[in-house]
Design an enzyme around this catalytic site. Structure first.
Site, PDB file in Angstrom:
ATOM      1  N   ASP A 183       0.820  -1.220   0.000  1.00 17.85           N
ATOM      2  CA  ASP A 183       0.000   0.000   0.000  1.00 17.85           C
ATOM      3  C   ASP A 183       0.851   1.266   0.000  1.00 17.85           C
ATOM      4  O   ASP A 183       0.348   2.347  -0.277  1.00 17.85           O
ATOM      5  CB  ASP A 183      -0.934   0.009   1.212  1.00 17.85           C
ATOM      6  CG  ASP A 183      -0.198  -0.240   2.520  1.00 17.85           C
ATOM      7  OD1 ASP A 183       0.607   0.622   2.933  1.00 17.85           O
ATOM      8  OD2 ASP A 183      -0.417  -1.302   3.133  1.00 17.85           O
TER       9      ASP A 183
ATOM     10  N   GLU B   3       7.591  -6.851  -2.552  1.00 12.41           N
ATOM     11  CA  GLU B   3       6.136  -7.074  -2.493  1.00 12.41           C
ATOM     12  C   GLU B   3       5.772  -8.172  -3.491  1.00 12.41           C
ATOM     13  O   GLU B   3       6.131  -8.098  -4.662  1.00 12.41           O
ATOM     14  CB  GLU B   3       5.387  -5.780  -2.820  1.00 12.41           C
ATOM     15  CG  GLU B   3       3.903  -5.933  -3.048  1.00 12.41           C
ATOM     16  CD  GLU B   3       3.153  -6.517  -1.860  1.00 12.41           C
ATOM     17  OE1 GLU B   3       2.419  -7.500  -2.053  1.00 12.41           O
ATOM     18  OE2 GLU B   3       3.300  -5.975  -0.738  1.00 12.41           O
TER      19      GLU B   3
ATOM     20  N   ASP C  38       8.565 -12.929  -3.750  1.00  9.35           N
ATOM     21  CA  ASP C  38       8.254 -13.395  -2.407  1.00  9.35           C
ATOM     22  C   ASP C  38       9.325 -12.942  -1.421  1.00  9.35           C
ATOM     23  O   ASP C  38      10.527 -13.116  -1.669  1.00  9.35           O
ATOM     24  CB  ASP C  38       8.154 -14.924  -2.419  1.00  9.35           C
ATOM     25  CG  ASP C  38       7.916 -15.489  -1.042  1.00  9.35           C
ATOM     26  OD1 ASP C  38       8.878 -16.023  -0.456  1.00  9.35           O
ATOM     27  OD2 ASP C  38       6.790 -15.376  -0.530  1.00  9.35           O
TER      28      ASP C  38
ATOM     29  N   ASP D 144       6.022  -5.869   6.954  1.00  7.03           N
ATOM     30  CA  ASP D 144       4.637  -5.381   6.958  1.00  7.03           C
ATOM     31  C   ASP D 144       3.787  -6.400   6.216  1.00  7.03           C
ATOM     32  O   ASP D 144       3.314  -6.156   5.109  1.00  7.03           O
ATOM     33  CB  ASP D 144       4.572  -4.009   6.295  1.00  7.03           C
ATOM     34  CG  ASP D 144       3.181  -3.406   6.326  1.00  7.03           C
ATOM     35  OD1 ASP D 144       2.349  -3.900   7.118  1.00  7.03           O
ATOM     36  OD2 ASP D 144       2.922  -2.475   5.555  1.00  7.03           O
TER      37      ASP D 144
END
Length: 306
Positions: free
Chosen positions: A106, A126, A157, A178
């Site tokens: 995000d 990500e 990954d 995160d």
């Protein structure tokens, strides 16, 4: 499920939304509880290669990102999590120059890291490019850092990327994990082998932080298990919390660790002046850094006992 957004189909539906309310239920993560938000408009529904993705506009919390039925963030309160998971490990380090972000598609953590001008290099790993793409469209205040020249995005990954670093010379001062909750593909990020990879990827006095999935009011037994698992690898592990209204029970735990066993992770070794803190941060300050590690007696004694 085909990709759908509000511009192409005004009649979007999702299994978690009924009669104008989004409902989050997870018997595994928070048994006996549920959470609801009133929906103004469903913005996007998509099944990526890795997860079910929902973005909706709420009546009171702005746009909301949901992965596999679990709220990841809302525009109204996202900063409390992004700031604490970012600034605690950075301000607890004497001289951080490099940061690795695992997850965080995000863009919120990346936005916060970039507030530290002395950070020279940032790598973000990500696995799901779809999250980045949708965040750029629907979470614009969060995704502002992806094009910064300091930033290198790796679409792969996180576990595999860290595994590759075992044979590389590259190390980091700060690693921020995160990830989503430990269900499905994110389960590997809560296990001893992952912590060993984190340890290997850190410089000598490096710090790491991760969202703990639990807090002391949800499943303190799992929280204790996570802390003890990290302590098998890191000599210095502490638990801290932040306030996130859209997370079930309103608190979200963070586990922070360091290779330096003498470092007091609950004491920032550097800080911005008060004017800078007010200008740059909406939640974090040096006082909250310290107090966020303070727990009720029953919780602290339980987490610290063996």
């Amino acid at each position: 499920m085909p990709n759908q957004d509000s511009t192409s189909s005004p009649q979007l539906t999702h299994a978690t939304i009924n009669n104008g309310w989004f409902r989050e239920v997870s018997d595994e993560s928070f048994p006996g509880q549920a959470f609801e938000l009133r929906v103004s408009k469903i913005l996007h529904v998509e099944k990526s290669e890795f997860q079910d993705i929902l973005v909706f506009e709420s009546t009171d919390y702005g746009n909301v990102l949901v992965l596999d039925g679990i709220i990841q963030l809302s525009e109204r309160d996202e900063f409390s999590y992004q700031e604490m998971i970012t600034h605690i490990p950075i301000f607890a380090h004497k001289n951080p120059k490099s940061v690795l972000i695992i997850g965080g598609g995000d863009g919120g953590v990346l936005r916060e890291v970039l507030k530290h001008n002395y950070i020279e290099r940032i790598i973000q790993v990500e696995i799901d490019e779809t999250v980045i793409r949708l965040s750029k469209k629907y979470l614009k205040s969060m995704s502002i850092g992806f094009d910064n020249p300091k930033v290198e995005i790796k679409l792969c990954d996180g576990f595999a990327y860290l595994d590759e670093l075992r044979s590389a010379q590259e190390k980091f001062d700060i690693i921020i994990t995160d990830s989503s909750d430990p269900d499905g593909p994110a389960a590997a990020f809560f296990q001893e082998n992952y912590f060993k990879l984190l340890y290997n990827a850190l410089n000598e006095n490096g710090n790491v932080i991760m969202q703990a999935s639990e807090n002391v009011w949800l499943n303190i037994n799992k929280l204790k298990e996570l802390k003890q698992t990290m302590q098998k690898v890191f000599p210095n592990v502490m638990y801290t919390e932040t306030s996130v209204p859209t997370y079930t029970s309103g608190r979200l735990g963070l586990m922070v660790a360091s290779k330096d066993d003498s470092l007091k992770l609950n004491q920032p070794v550097r800080s911005f002046n008060r004017e800078q803190e007010i200008d740059l941060f909406r939640y974090y300050n040096s006082s909250i850094h310290k107090s966020s590690f303070d727990l009720p007696n029953w919780a602290s004694s339980f987490l610290d006992q063996y």
